[in-house]
Design a protein around this motif. Structure first.
Motif, mmCIF file in Angstrom:
data_model
loop_
_atom_site.group_PDB
_atom_site.id
_atom_site.type_symbol
_atom_site.label_atom_id
_atom_site.label_comp_id
_atom_site.label_asym_id
_atom_site.label_seq_id
_atom_site.Cartn_x
_atom_site.Cartn_y
_atom_site.Cartn_z
ATOM 1 N N PHE A 420 4.527 -5.757 -15.130
ATOM 2 C CA PHE A 420 5.598 -6.572 -15.742
ATOM 3 C C PHE A 420 6.740 -6.840 -15.004
ATOM 4 C CE2 PHE A 420 9.334 -6.814 -18.387
ATOM 5 C CZ PHE A 420 9.056 -7.861 -19.263
ATOM 6 N N TRP A 421 7.483 -5.916 -14.401
ATOM 7 C CA TRP A 421 8.579 -6.301 -13.705
ATOM 8 C C TRP A 421 8.577 -6.981 -12.611
ATOM 9 C CZ3 TRP A 421 13.292 -6.057 -15.564
ATOM 10 C CH2 TRP A 421 13.639 -5.047 -16.433
ATOM 11 N N GLU A 422 7.242 -6.738 -11.766
ATOM 12 C CA GLU A 422 7.047 -7.655 -10.801
ATOM 13 C C GLU A 422 6.685 -9.124 -11.222
ATOM 14 O OE1 GLU A 422 3.369 -8.368 -7.332
ATOM 15 O OE2 GLU A 422 3.308 -6.725 -8.860
ATOM 16 N N ALA A 423 5.976 -9.333 -12.420
ATOM 17 C CA ALA A 423 5.977 -10.745 -12.801
ATOM 18 C C ALA A 423 7.525 -11.274 -13.512
ATOM 19 C CB ALA A 423 4.751 -10.564 -14.373
ATOM 20 N N LEU A 424 8.227 -10.414 -14.107
ATOM 21 C CA LEU A 424 9.368 -11.046 -14.299
ATOM 22 C C LEU A 424 10.323 -11.283 -13.257
ATOM 23 C CD1 LEU A 424 10.991 -11.515 -16.732
ATOM 24 C CD2 LEU A 424 11.999 -9.300 -16.837
#
Length: 473
Positions: A420-424
């Motif tokens: 998720f953090w990579e995508a955000l």
């Protein structure tokens, strides 16, 4: 009333636009004026609020350094030449805040920001003691002027804290800068981060309540319709001052700004509420998130709620995309924007340079610097939800990705938190290039800065030193 001389070389402006081809703001000749003269009629109040926006669009603030300049250098969007004759950028890139040129740029932002706050405080004081029947449009005028003044005061304080204070993730109770609410003001001790953000949020909530009169109840189309929000060919019934709501802190822009501030303050419940209000308006069809023309509209005006108007933007930006100029701002990682090939945000780049400010959309629109857009509401909502509802968080990110033609591989509720953090982070890096927001994402979350060489651990050292001179306060 005590008479005070105010020099208004930049402050006194007139909103003169009657068609999309005319100037929005025109600087009047420099002269001295007293408070009594300044606030003697509605037109004087209009000039003051216009002047505040004009000063915010100065190159020391959002006209350059807090958009495509210093803050984006700080976030490592650009491959900065250490030999550049514009030394503040290599210094900011390497976190050398005490170096002469970097310190000078920081001091200029500090001084300009607090001068704007002082003038906003003067405007607030004069407007609050004036009844609605004084103004041409009565309650509409009074509420809009007062609402925008509170919004400017809250926003300017917030961004000064984001520049000069630590994030709450690093030091929630640290005392960095003062929150100034009176004019004139002489004693202003710093207050804690938590108390400071409470005041920011309070100002923005006051602003939102006041701006509802015009933007929600009386004349919503000029804030919700893209055709009216930026350089409409006709003025609303209230007059030309109320044209171009997208270049003013309108109700909907302040709603996203509140979501941004609440997220910084770690009040995720409130941040989600404000972000969801904008998302619900997209669902209802009031706003759009289905842009398909980035190739001809790299600023994505369909989704832009607020931006600063800087009439010298194009000329100022031009030298920085000249390959032979030692000050050039060459994109650090062009291939990042080209992956995957379907993502239309690759169009943000032209060869090795950022295109948002060099592509001529129209004579007036090309002078707008984006600051608050609808996509941010989806990112904020996703961040508020990922711990409790990863599927909903992923769905919010996918709304923006789909609008950018980046639909596969789809994000889902099966994502890990790391994914998720990579995508955000990917979304923030792509969406906000040239807008000055990425560095504050890294600062707020205390996550490493991502660039072509991998990641840079800033160790929480993303705060500019408060200038030695605080004479602007």
């Amino acid at each position: 009333m005590k008479t005070r001389k105010i020099y208004l070389a930049l402050l006194l402006l007139a909103a003169t636009m009657t068609t999309a081809c005319e100037e929005w703001l025109k600087i009047e000749p420099e002269y001295e004026i007293t408070d009594t003269d300044l606030y003697k009629n509605t037109a004087g109040y209009y000039k003051v609020i216009n002047g505040l926006y004009r000063q915010m669009s100065d190159f020391s603030l959002y006209g350059k350094e807090l958009s495509w300049g210093m803050t984006d250098v700080w976030a490592r969007y650009y491959a900065i030449d250490p030999a550049s004759d514009y030394k503040s950028y290599p210094q900011m890139y390497n976190l050398e805040y005490e170096a002469k040129e970097a310190a000078s740029a920081a001091s200029a932002a500090w001084s300009a920001g607090y001068k704007i706050i002082a003038q906003a405080n003067d405007l607030i004081a004069n407007t609050e003691k004036t009844g609605a029947d004084f103004f041409t449009n009565e309650e509409v005028d009074r509420n809009t002027i007062l609402g925008e003044a509170y919004a400017i005061r809250g926003m300017m304080h917030f961004d000064l804290l984001r520049l000069f204070g630590a994030s709450l993730e690093v030091d929630a109770d640290g005392r960095y800068i003062p929150y100034v609410e009176t004019y004139p003001s002489t004693v202003n001790p710093p207050i804690s981060n938590r108390d400071f953000m409470a005041k920011v949020i309070d100002d923005l909530e006051k602003a939102r309540d006041l701006l509802k009169t015009l933007d929600v109840e009386v004349n919503p189309s000029y804030a919700t319709s893209t055709a009216y929000r930026f350089f409409a060919s006709t003025n609303p019934p209230q007059g030309k001052f109320y044209n171009n709501r997208g270049t003013r802190l309108n109700y909907y822009a302040v709603t996203v700004l509140l979501a941004r501030a609440c997220l910084w303050a770690q009040e995720t419940g409130d941040a989600l509420t404000y972000a969801q209000e904008i998302i619900d308006l997209v669902t209802a069809g009031t706003f759009k998130m289905d842009e398909t023309s980035i190739s001809t509209d790299p600023k994505i005006f369909l989704e832009l709620l607020f931006g600063f108007y800087q009439d010298k933007l194009v000329d100022t930006y031009e030298p920085y995309i000249n390959a032979t100029n030692s000050r050039r701002l060459t994109i650090d990682d062009r291939t990042f924007f080209e992956t995957p090939g379907s993502d239309q945000r690759a169009i943000f780049l032209n060869r090795n340079f950022m295109q948002k400010y060099s592509y001529n959309v129209s004579a007036e629109k090309d002078k707008v610097i984006p600051n608050i857009r609808i996509s941010e509401a989806y990112y904020i909502a996703a961040e508020c939800l990922y711990k409790t509802d990863m599927a909903a968080a992923a769905a919010n990110l996918m709304v923006v990705r789909t609008a950018r033609k980046y639909e596969t591989p789809a994000l889902s509720g099966d994502m890990t938190e790391d994914a998720f953090w990579e995508a955000l982070t990917y979304e923030y890096r792509k969406e906000f290039i040239g807008e000055g927001q990425l560095i504050f994402f890294y600062k707020r979350t205390n996550r490493p800065i991502i660039f072509s060489e991998g990641s840079f651990d800033h160790k929480g050292k993303l705060s500019l030193p408060v200038p030695d001179s605080e004479s602007a306060i």
